[in-house]
Design a protein around this motif. Sequence first.
Motif, mmCIF file in Angstrom:
data_model
loop_
_atom_site.group_PDB
_atom_site.id
_atom_site.type_symbol
_atom_site.label_atom_id
_atom_site.label_comp_id
_atom_site.label_asym_id
_atom_site.label_seq_id
_atom_site.Cartn_x
_atom_site.Cartn_y
_atom_site.Cartn_z
ATOM 1 N N ARG A 40 -10.987 1.649 -5.235
ATOM 2 C CA ARG A 40 -11.981 2.051 -4.245
ATOM 3 C C ARG A 40 -11.544 3.357 -3.593
ATOM 4 N NH1 ARG A 40 -11.550 -3.480 -3.543
ATOM 5 N NH2 ARG A 40 -10.068 -3.251 -1.803
ATOM 6 N N PRO A 41 -12.424 4.019 -2.838
ATOM 7 C CA PRO A 41 -12.058 5.319 -2.251
ATOM 8 C C PRO A 41 -10.760 5.303 -1.455
ATOM 9 C CG PRO A 41 -14.408 4.983 -2.052
ATOM 10 C CD PRO A 41 -13.853 3.710 -2.610
ATOM 11 N N CYS A 42 -10.586 4.306 -0.586
ATOM 12 C CA CYS A 42 -9.378 4.278 0.233
ATOM 13 C C CYS A 42 -8.136 4.045 -0.622
ATOM 14 C CB CYS A 42 -9.500 3.200 1.311
ATOM 15 S SG CYS A 42 -9.786 1.530 0.677
ATOM 16 N N GLU A 43 -8.283 3.239 -1.669
ATOM 17 C CA GLU A 43 -7.150 2.988 -2.564
ATOM 18 C C GLU A 43 -6.786 4.251 -3.346
ATOM 19 O OE1 GLU A 43 -7.905 -1.738 -3.593
ATOM 20 O OE2 GLU A 43 -9.007 -0.200 -4.695
ATOM 21 N N ALA A 44 -7.804 4.970 -3.818
ATOM 22 C CA ALA A 44 -7.552 6.194 -4.577
ATOM 23 C C ALA A 44 -6.891 7.250 -3.710
ATOM 24 C CB ALA A 44 -8.856 6.721 -5.158
ATOM 25 N N ARG A 45 -7.322 7.327 -2.453
ATOM 26 C CA ARG A 45 -6.736 8.301 -1.537
ATOM 27 C C ARG A 45 -5.238 8.006 -1.341
ATOM 28 N NH1 ARG A 45 -9.497 11.578 1.974
ATOM 29 N NH2 ARG A 45 -11.395 10.337 1.685
ATOM 30 N N SER A 46 -4.903 6.735 -1.127
ATOM 31 C CA SER A 46 -3.504 6.356 -0.950
ATOM 32 C C SER A 46 -2.703 6.560 -2.234
ATOM 33 C CB SER A 46 -3.410 4.894 -0.517
ATOM 34 O OG SER A 46 -4.032 4.699 0.735
ATOM 35 N N PHE A 47 -3.342 6.253 -3.366
ATOM 36 C CA PHE A 47 -2.673 6.409 -4.650
ATOM 37 C C PHE A 47 -2.310 7.874 -4.906
ATOM 38 C CE2 PHE A 47 -2.845 7.313 -9.212
ATOM 39 C CZ PHE A 47 -1.909 6.409 -9.695
ATOM 40 N N LEU A 48 -3.271 8.786 -4.678
ATOM 41 C CA LEU A 48 -3.000 10.201 -4.914
ATOM 42 C C LEU A 48 -1.956 10.746 -3.945
ATOM 43 C CD1 LEU A 48 -6.088 12.350 -5.923
ATOM 44 C CD2 LEU A 48 -4.274 11.385 -7.317
#
Length: 374
Positions: A106-114
Amino acid sequence: MVGAGLSGAVIGRQLAEAGHDVSVIDARPHIAGNCHTERDEATGVMVHVYGPHIFHTDDTGVWDYVNRFAHFMPFRNRVKTTSQGKVFSLPINLHTINQFYGRTMRPCEARSFLEGEADTSISDPQSFEEQALRFVGRDLYEAFFEGYTVKQWGISPKELPASILKRLPVRFNYDDNYFFHRYQGMPKDGYTAMVEQILDHPKITVTLGERFERREAAGHDHVFYSGPLDEYFGCELGRLGYRTLDFERFEYEGDYQGCAVMNYGERDVPYTRITEHKHFSPWEEHETSVCYREFSRACEPGDIPYYPIRQIREKALLADYVDRARSERGVTFVGRLGTYRYLDMDVTIREALDTAAVFAQQGPATPAFVTAPL
């Protein structure tokens, strides 16, 4: 007006409507400069002869202006890129990230992942490479940016300013529209037809296939010069650096790639992208495609200059030419070549409108640069 591109056409039209007699001269056999379009006789496809031009702007005044002279059709530039044997969307968005890493974040997960992939030790990115490593990490940088940048600019991303990459945001949603601007479109009959309408005024005369000589300026109250700044002075101080483009044209029966622009970021592919021109006019139907493979290289004398390099050496030389230009009288340098800056079409038109407005107030006392090149 030296140059029948957007700068010369728009300034010329504004001054003609104000009552001035305007002469437009261009060395090429056609108007519209690098945004020249023509209908291919064999296929019927509207071809962007010097590479694709997509109109996009947030400037309502500019949007209203171009719509006076052309009917704009809706168009969204959705760029794809081929890397590691797969096709991804650009700019990097949530779909790109999930596809590249084989995830369903999800967007928040992708942001943290990057953020975990990013090099957080870089607090103030100075180069293109540092900017990429700080915000997307090494894997995405090497897949989508490193090779493409080397091919496009001919130098390492370590030597390019971070500001170049700031034009390519990361999106944590599935929006694959390349541009953010409110107004986006394509003139239905092509850019050349639009420029022809701008130049269609009884007080404007157009001469094509003829080079401007500085001695000709004596017969005019003022000269607006949109050619290369260094060439106006005979390159007496040296040549400003540009990148130029070579196009390898080919036809294809059917749909070659399913999109207008396909980038190729890997170094072992010699071209930077393939453009399929019928997709720039999606309201039309054509059985055969006209495609361009696009190759970037250093600009040599006689080549068409596309992208000003503006590195340290070029900026120093530019400063010398700016000083020389400011000592001239009765000439104003305009546009991408005249001010040695990369300009989108909407900015070119805005600056042309502003330049005409300054001339309306100051006449021949209009300065060499209405918009400072440095």
